[in-house]
Design a protein around this motif. Structure first.
Motif, PDB file in Angstrom:
ATOM      1  N   ASN A  58      -6.948   1.110   7.645  1.00  0.00           N
ATOM      2  CA  ASN A  58      -6.109   2.301   7.597  1.00  0.00           C
ATOM      3  C   ASN A  58      -4.663   1.945   7.236  1.00  0.00           C
ATOM      4  N   ASP A  59      -4.135   0.872   7.835  1.00  0.00           N
ATOM      5  CA  ASP A  59      -2.778   0.423   7.505  1.00  0.00           C
ATOM      6  C   ASP A  59      -2.664   0.094   6.019  1.00  0.00           C
ATOM      7  N   ARG A  60      -3.688  -0.552   5.497  1.00  0.00           N
ATOM      8  CA  ARG A  60      -3.710  -0.918   4.081  1.00  0.00           C
ATOM      9  C   ARG A  60      -3.686   0.322   3.190  1.00  0.00           C
ATOM     10  N   LEU A  62      -2.644   3.365   3.945  1.00  0.00           N
ATOM     11  CA  LEU A  62      -1.393   4.117   4.067  1.00  0.00           C
ATOM     12  C   LEU A  62      -0.271   3.515   3.215  1.00  0.00           C
ATOM     13  N   LYS A  63      -0.325   2.231   2.996  1.00  0.00           N
ATOM     14  CA  LYS A  63       0.699   1.584   2.173  1.00  0.00           C
ATOM     15  C   LYS A  63       0.610   2.026   0.719  1.00  0.00           C
ATOM     16  N   VAL A  64      -0.606   2.294   0.256  1.00  0.00           N
ATOM     17  CA  VAL A  64      -0.762   2.724  -1.142  1.00  0.00           C
ATOM     18  C   VAL A  64      -0.806   4.239  -1.267  1.00  0.00           C
ATOM     19  N   TYR A  65      -1.058   4.933  -0.139  1.00  0.00           N
ATOM     20  CA  TYR A  65      -1.133   6.385  -0.179  1.00  0.00           C
ATOM     21  C   TYR A  65      -0.536   6.945   1.116  1.00  0.00           C
ATOM     22  N   PRO A  66       0.786   6.992   1.214  1.00  0.00           N
ATOM     23  CA  PRO A  66       1.455   7.442   2.447  1.00  0.00           C
ATOM     24  C   PRO A  66       1.114   8.878   2.837  1.00  0.00           C
ATOM     25  N   ALA A  70      -2.953   8.622   9.504  1.00  0.00           N
ATOM     26  CA  ALA A  70      -3.088   7.474  10.386  1.00  0.00           C
ATOM     27  C   ALA A  70      -4.205   7.735  11.384  1.00  0.00           C
ATOM     28  N   ALA A 200      -7.159   7.342   0.011  1.00  0.00           N
ATOM     29  CA  ALA A 200      -6.407   6.618  -1.020  1.00  0.00           C
ATOM     30  C   ALA A 200      -6.881   7.080  -2.396  1.00  0.00           C
ATOM     31  N   TYR A 204      -7.789   2.911  -6.651  1.00  0.00           N
ATOM     32  CA  TYR A 204      -7.536   1.827  -5.697  1.00  0.00           C
ATOM     33  C   TYR A 204      -8.797   1.524  -4.886  1.00  0.00           C
TER      34      TYR A 204
END
Length: 250
Positions: A58-60, A62-66, A70, A200, A204
């Protein structure tokens, strides 16, 4: 002439019975349509091992698709056993029926193997998942849960059956269709046990799926019923159970 009269009377009686049945059926359908409906997910809550892997993914994402979500109390990581629409007035009966099945199964002793990433496409984005292999015990549990709650389900619902979206817009028709047809399209031989990890862009996610995946084993830590929210997430906890030996309903 007498025979013709008898036949006519009999026909009229049959017509009257058919009309009464039609009216009763229409009234029943109208009553069901006007009764509040809730979209629910009867689910297994994964242990710390799966939580660690799903939160990392999930953290990964969110970095590419804010703009994604969460994993939190409104997006609880889980393994769906059954999604369906039920009459809101029958929710307590659903809890009792589901708990009876869950308490009889040795849920906490189940060992599940996560073996790949997967995603469900939705236009230009995708809903990412960590997928586990179905086991005979898991399939039997799903079959029993479906049978137990069947008397309280309705065919479909609308956006009002879900937890409202953050922006107040309606839910994706694809989600409503998915819940309406979960049984049989996502059950039995079509069951794909998984934990949803985020959202995402599909481009990706295609690259992520092509990466090597290191399988791992996890177990259910509990069970619950949630009201579904945006993207089919477990958004609002309605009921939970501790399924350890001698457990009682909370």
């Amino acid at each position: 002439m007498e025979t013709a009269m008898k036949l006519t009377t009999k026909n009229l009686t049959n017509i009257m019975i058919a009309c009464v049945l039609a009216i009763l059926g229409a009234n029943t359908q109208a009553q069901e349509a006007s009764s509040p409906v809730t979209a629910i997910d009867i689910l297994l809550e994964p242990d710390a091992t799966m939580l660690q892997h799903s939160e990392a993914n999930n953290d990964r994402l969110l970095k590419v698709y804010p703009k994604g979500f969460a994993l939190d109390a409104a997006h609880r990581p889980h393994v769906t056993m059954i999604q369906c629409f039920v009459r809101t007035a029958d929710l307590e009966k659903v809890y009792v029926a589901a708990h009876k099945v869950l308490a009889a199964a040795n849920v906490n002793a189940m060992k599940l193997e996560a073996f790949k990433y997967y995603y469900i496409p939705s236009k230009e984005i995708g809903l990412a998942r960590i997928v586990a292999k179905p086991t005979p015990e898991l399939l039997k549990l799903q079959e029993d849960l479906i049978a137990a709650v069947a008397p309280f389900t309705v065919k479909t619902g609308d956006s009002a059956a879900f937890v409202p979206t953050p922006d107040g817009s309606g839910h994706d028709p694809f989600l409503i269709e998915y819940v309406s047809t979960f049984v049989p399209k996502a059950s039995g031989e079509h069951f794909n046990p998984h934990v949803t990890t985020g959202v995402a862009p599909r481009e990706y996610l295609d690259k992520m799926l092509a990466e090597p995946f290191e399988p791992f084993t996890f177990s259910p830590a509990g069970a619950a019923v949630y009201q579904l929210g945006e993207f089919g997430t477990a958004a609002k906890k309605l009921k939970e159970w501790d399924l350890k030996p001698s457990a009682t309903i909370k």
